[in-house]
Design an enzyme around this catalytic site. Structure first.
Site, PDB file in Angstrom:
ATOM      1  N   MET A 117     -31.027 -31.984 -75.506  1.00 52.35           N
ATOM      2  CA  MET A 117     -30.960 -33.175 -75.501  1.00 52.35           C
ATOM      3  C   MET A 117     -30.022 -34.041 -74.512  1.00 52.35           C
ATOM      4  SD  MET A 117     -33.479 -33.887 -77.470  1.00 52.35           S
ATOM      5  CE  MET A 117     -33.204 -35.738 -77.513  1.00 52.35           C
ATOM      6  N   ASP A 133     -19.457 -30.632 -71.651  1.00 51.64           N
ATOM      7  CA  ASP A 133     -19.593 -29.624 -72.707  1.00 51.64           C
ATOM      8  C   ASP A 133     -18.294 -28.924 -73.002  1.00 51.64           C
ATOM      9  OD1 ASP A 133     -22.706 -28.292 -73.443  1.00 51.64           O
ATOM     10  OD2 ASP A 133     -20.974 -26.935 -73.848  1.00 51.64           O
ATOM     11  N   GLU A 157     -26.586 -29.885 -84.352  1.00 45.85           N
ATOM     12  CA  GLU A 157     -26.658 -30.682 -85.669  1.00 45.85           C
ATOM     13  C   GLU A 157     -25.831 -30.128 -86.544  1.00 45.85           C
ATOM     14  OE1 GLU A 157     -28.257 -33.594 -85.439  1.00 45.85           O
ATOM     15  OE2 GLU A 157     -29.228 -33.813 -87.261  1.00 45.85           O
ATOM     16  N   LYS A 169     -19.626 -32.811 -85.612  1.00 45.12           N
ATOM     17  CA  LYS A 169     -19.853 -34.237 -84.831  1.00 45.12           C
ATOM     18  C   LYS A 169     -18.656 -35.014 -85.342  1.00 45.12           C
ATOM     19  CE  LYS A 169     -25.077 -34.054 -84.563  1.00 45.12           C
ATOM     20  NZ  LYS A 169     -25.343 -34.165 -83.056  1.00 45.12           N
ATOM     21  N   HIS A 208     -31.002 -42.137 -81.353  1.00 46.80           N
ATOM     22  CA  HIS A 208     -31.763 -40.737 -81.646  1.00 46.80           C
ATOM     23  C   HIS A 208     -33.065 -40.797 -80.468  1.00 46.80           C
ATOM     24  CE1 HIS A 208     -34.845 -38.503 -84.315  1.00 46.80           C
ATOM     25  NE2 HIS A 208     -34.098 -37.721 -83.631  1.00 46.80           N
ATOM     26  N   ASN A 234     -39.228 -39.231 -88.284  1.00 53.78           N
ATOM     27  CA  ASN A 234     -39.121 -37.958 -88.762  1.00 53.78           C
ATOM     28  C   ASN A 234     -39.361 -37.892 -90.087  1.00 53.78           C
ATOM     29  OD1 ASN A 234     -38.735 -36.251 -86.397  1.00 53.78           O
ATOM     30  ND2 ASN A 234     -36.415 -36.144 -86.827  1.00 53.78           N
TER      31      ASN A 234
HETATM   32  N1  LIG Z   1     -33.911 -30.696 -79.401  1.00 55.88           N
HETATM   33  C1  LIG Z   1     -34.690 -31.606 -80.108  1.00 55.88           C
HETATM   34  O1  LIG Z   1     -35.772 -31.683 -80.047  1.00 55.88           O
HETATM   35  C2  LIG Z   1     -34.001 -32.904 -80.639  1.00 55.88           C
HETATM   36  C3  LIG Z   1     -34.372 -34.070 -80.792  1.00 55.88           C
HETATM   37  C4  LIG Z   1     -33.647 -35.220 -81.142  1.00 55.88           C
HETATM   38  C5  LIG Z   1     -32.486 -34.956 -81.565  1.00 55.88           C
HETATM   39  N2  LIG Z   1     -31.862 -33.848 -81.306  1.00 55.88           N
HETATM   40  C6  LIG Z   1     -30.346 -33.640 -81.776  1.00 55.88           C
HETATM   41  O2  LIG Z   1     -29.658 -33.595 -80.554  1.00 55.88           O
HETATM   42  C7  LIG Z   1     -28.463 -32.872 -80.758  1.00 55.88           C
HETATM   43  C8  LIG Z   1     -28.627 -31.852 -79.684  1.00 55.88           C
HETATM   44  O3  LIG Z   1     -29.480 -30.971 -79.933  1.00 55.88           O
HETATM   45  P1  LIG Z   1     -30.050 -30.217 -78.600  1.00 55.88           P
HETATM   46  O4  LIG Z   1     -31.343 -29.656 -78.986  1.00 55.88           O
HETATM   47  O5  LIG Z   1     -30.016 -30.518 -77.347  1.00 55.88           O
HETATM   48  O6  LIG Z   1     -28.881 -28.784 -78.705  1.00 55.88           O
HETATM   49  P2  LIG Z   1     -28.439 -27.629 -77.840  1.00 55.88           P
HETATM   50  O7  LIG Z   1     -28.240 -26.376 -78.650  1.00 55.88           O
HETATM   51  O8  LIG Z   1     -29.737 -27.448 -76.722  1.00 55.88           O
HETATM   52  O9  LIG Z   1     -27.391 -28.054 -77.148  1.00 55.88           O
HETATM   53  C9  LIG Z   1     -26.176 -28.465 -77.784  1.00 55.88           C
HETATM   54  C10 LIG Z   1     -24.791 -28.268 -76.612  1.00 55.88           C
HETATM   55  O10 LIG Z   1     -23.733 -28.899 -77.189  1.00 55.88           O
HETATM   56  C11 LIG Z   1     -22.667 -28.220 -76.813  1.00 55.88           C
HETATM   57  N3  LIG Z   1     -21.559 -28.188 -77.544  1.00 55.88           N
HETATM   58  C12 LIG Z   1     -21.413 -27.606 -78.877  1.00 55.88           C
HETATM   59  N4  LIG Z   1     -19.808 -27.981 -79.290  1.00 55.88           N
HETATM   60  C13 LIG Z   1     -19.577 -28.727 -78.481  1.00 55.88           C
HETATM   61  C14 LIG Z   1     -18.486 -29.378 -78.477  1.00 55.88           C
HETATM   62  N5  LIG Z   1     -17.559 -29.247 -79.460  1.00 55.88           N
HETATM   63  N6  LIG Z   1     -17.982 -30.205 -77.446  1.00 55.88           N
HETATM   64  C15 LIG Z   1     -18.895 -30.171 -76.299  1.00 55.88           C
HETATM   65  N7  LIG Z   1     -20.181 -29.847 -76.321  1.00 55.88           N
HETATM   66  C16 LIG Z   1     -20.478 -28.927 -77.433  1.00 55.88           C
HETATM   67  C17 LIG Z   1     -23.443 -26.740 -76.752  1.00 55.88           C
HETATM   68  O11 LIG Z   1     -22.409 -25.990 -75.758  1.00 55.88           O
HETATM   69  C18 LIG Z   1     -24.516 -26.718 -76.153  1.00 55.88           C
HETATM   70  O12 LIG Z   1     -24.755 -26.958 -74.672  1.00 55.88           O
HETATM   71  C19 LIG Z   1     -28.576 -32.334 -82.257  1.00 55.88           C
HETATM   72  O13 LIG Z   1     -27.894 -33.155 -83.064  1.00 55.88           O
HETATM   73  C20 LIG Z   1     -30.060 -32.521 -82.549  1.00 55.88           C
HETATM   74  O14 LIG Z   1     -30.294 -32.701 -83.841  1.00 55.88           O
HETATM   75  C21 LIG Z   1     -32.649 -32.676 -80.766  1.00 55.88           C
END
Ligand SMILES: NC(=O)c1ccc[n+]([C@@H]2O[C@H](COP(=O)([O-])OP(=O)(O)OC[C@H]3O[C@@H](n4cnc5c(N)ncnc54)[C@H](O)[C@@H]3O)[C@@H](O)[C@H]2O)c1
Length: 449
Positions: free
Chosen positions: A54, A73, A132, A137, A180, A230
């Site tokens: 995302m 990150d 998530e 967070k 979102h 959702n």
């Molecule tokens: N994947 C989807 O389809 C989708 C859709 C809508 C919303 N979301 C939401 O978006 C958020 C991210 O999801 P994603 O799929 O991109 O996750 P992801 O696992 O692809 O990426 C998360 C990233 O966060 C980084 N991270 C973790 N802890 C950290 C910290 N303390 N400081 C900085 N970086 C940190 C990780 O290294 C990783 O690169 C979640 O809350 C998820 O629910 C996801």
């Protein structure tokens, strides 16, 4: 049977549905208690935290409209992978002839990677997109509270966590909002703007405007599990899974959904996304979930069997190497039949009509609950969310619009029948009952806004 043919739509009706979507998109921008001339906070520089699926997509969506982004990150490999994914995406657009190489370079130059949270200090808006996890967070928002400049908008891309609980760890909850995005974030047109209890009106107005500038439809939602999109999707998938437990096979449900107009059936979608998406959350919820209602666990059981979907060559279907087309799999069909027997369900044939009604009316009933609780402002907001974020067939105009076309009295009569059959999940929304009593439609609510 329904009063209208759900599978064939005339050209005139198609045009009306498209016109409805257009006006719903325009109306979604209007927030009754936030005047259109509310001064916006300037957004010249944004920081995105989390360079995953995302975060990378959000950074691209911003760079695409010329906004410089710091992509932060905590993990060096995570950052490297994220930046590489952004480059690959832009390169893909260049090789498909969709993007000029000079424009790619200009956009890439706007995205700077960082491993330091302190690099949020120049940002007018910070968008958090880490895993998530509420604790994680909240930790990030505690840091942002000390590191971000005064007046910076602090947004979370949570898919469904309580934004109030995130805002509560800061000393500036008025600046905290949900943003979102949908995956892939640089492509998908929907942005749900989640208004927490204390979010300031100009924060909402600024984020809605930024969404529009990114070419998206921004829809305002209040806090609710799954917000608008959702929440509906949960009802849609639940019924699809119950249909399979009750007698349909995955390809029958998918065929009816495709005939209705979806590009893909829900089981093919699960196999594409991975049946293990949400696995941990589902497992965690099993221990404490109420026992007065029916639950569907087939997807978990498929994971136990290693049927994760396309990536493992089998899921609700089977896949041949190098080919993503779903093929019926006798093994999983046999498993489904055995599971129904194990649950004491006598399987029965499902008509296309029942398949579509259960998948659709689950969403409509939930949509009515969202409206009566003020989670969604108007039925059109629900329609446009579902059309832009969930692939609802454009010629049907959205679930609430289609329910009006079917006639709410007809919809409610079926919901009552399903309620008698299946209990809890089909408890009719009081708003739906009220509209039927008064001989009204969802469109009547739209006009009062
Ligand atoms: N994947 C989807 O389809 C989708 C859709 C809508 C919303 N979301 C939401 O978006 C958020 C991210 O999801 P994603 O799929 O991109 O996750 P992801 O696992 O692809 O990426 C998360 C990233 O966060 C980084 N991270 C973790 N802890 C950290 C910290 N303390 N400081 C900085 N970086 C940190 C990780 O290294 C990783 O690169 C979640 O809350 C998820 O629910 C996801």
């Amino acid at each position: 049977m329904t009063t209208i043919d759900l599978f064939t739509v005339s050209d005139a009706e198609r045009e009306r549905a498209v016109a409805h979507a257009k006006s719903a998109a325009a109306e979604a921008a209007m927030i009754p208690d936030i005047p259109a001339d509310t001064p916006l906070r300037p957004i010249r520089q944004v920081a995105v935290i989390g360079a995953g699926t995302m975060g990378g997509g959000i950074a691209m969506a911003l760079a695409n409209i010329g906004i410089p982004v710091t992509l932060i990150d905590a993990n060096p490999q995570g950052l490297e992978r994220g930046i590489q994914r952004v480059k690959d995406n832009y390169d893909g657009s260049v090789s498909r002839g969709k993007l000029d190489p000079a424009e790619r370079d200009r956009r890439l130059a706007l995205i700077t990677g960082s491993l330091q949270m302190a690099d949020v200090k120049e940002a007018d808006m910070v968008i958090e997109a880490v895993f998530e996890d509420m604790g994680l967070k909240q930790g990030i928002f505690r840091d942002l509270d000390t590191l971000a400049k005064p007046g910076a908008i602090l947004a979370t891309n949570t898919s469904g966590l309580d934004v109030d609980a995130i805002a509560a760890v800061t000393t500036r909850p008025q600046d905290v909002v949900g943003a979102h995005f949908f995956s892939p974030a640089h492509v998908m047109k929907l942005l749900e703007v989640v208004r927490a209890a204390k979010t300031a009106p100009d924060v909402i107005a600024t984020l809605m405007d930024l969404g529009r500038r990114m070419g998206k439809v921004a829809v305002l939602a209040r806090i609710y599990p799954g917000f608008i999109g959702n929440a509906l999707f949960r009802n849609y998938t639940r019924e699809a899974h119950f249909l399979v437990e009750d007698g349909a096979l995955p390809h029958e449900v998918d065929a009816a959904l495709k005939k209705f107009g979806y590009a893909m059936g829900i089981f093919a979608v699960h196999d594409m996304a991975g049946n293990d998406v949400g696995y941990q959350t589902r497992k965690a919820q099993m221990a404490t979930r109420p026992t007065d209602r029916r639950w569907n666990d087939l997807i978990l059981k498929l994971c136990y069997l290693g049927r994760f979907g396309q990536k493992s060559g089998k899921g609700w279907y089977r896949y041949e190497a190098g080919d993503r087309s779903p093929r019926r799999d006798h093994e999983v069909e046999q498993f489904i039949v055995e599971e129904s027997a194990r649950m004491g369900i006598e399987r029965r044939p499902m008509t296309e009509d029942e398949i579509i009604k259960r998948c659709l009316y689950g969403m409509v009933n939930e949509g009515a609950k969202l409206l009566e609780q003020g989670i969604a402002l108007r039925p059109g907001d629900i329609d446009i969310s579902y059309l832009t974020g969930y692939g609802f067939p454009a010629h049907h105009g959205g679930p609430m619009y289609l329910a009006d076309r079917i006639g709410l009295a007809n919809v409610l009569a079926d919901i009552r029948r399903f309620h008698a059959q299946d209990g809890f999940w089909w408890t009719p929304a009081p708003l739906l009952e009220k509209l039927v009593r008064e001989g009204k439609s969802f469109a009547d609510l739209q006009m009062t806004n």
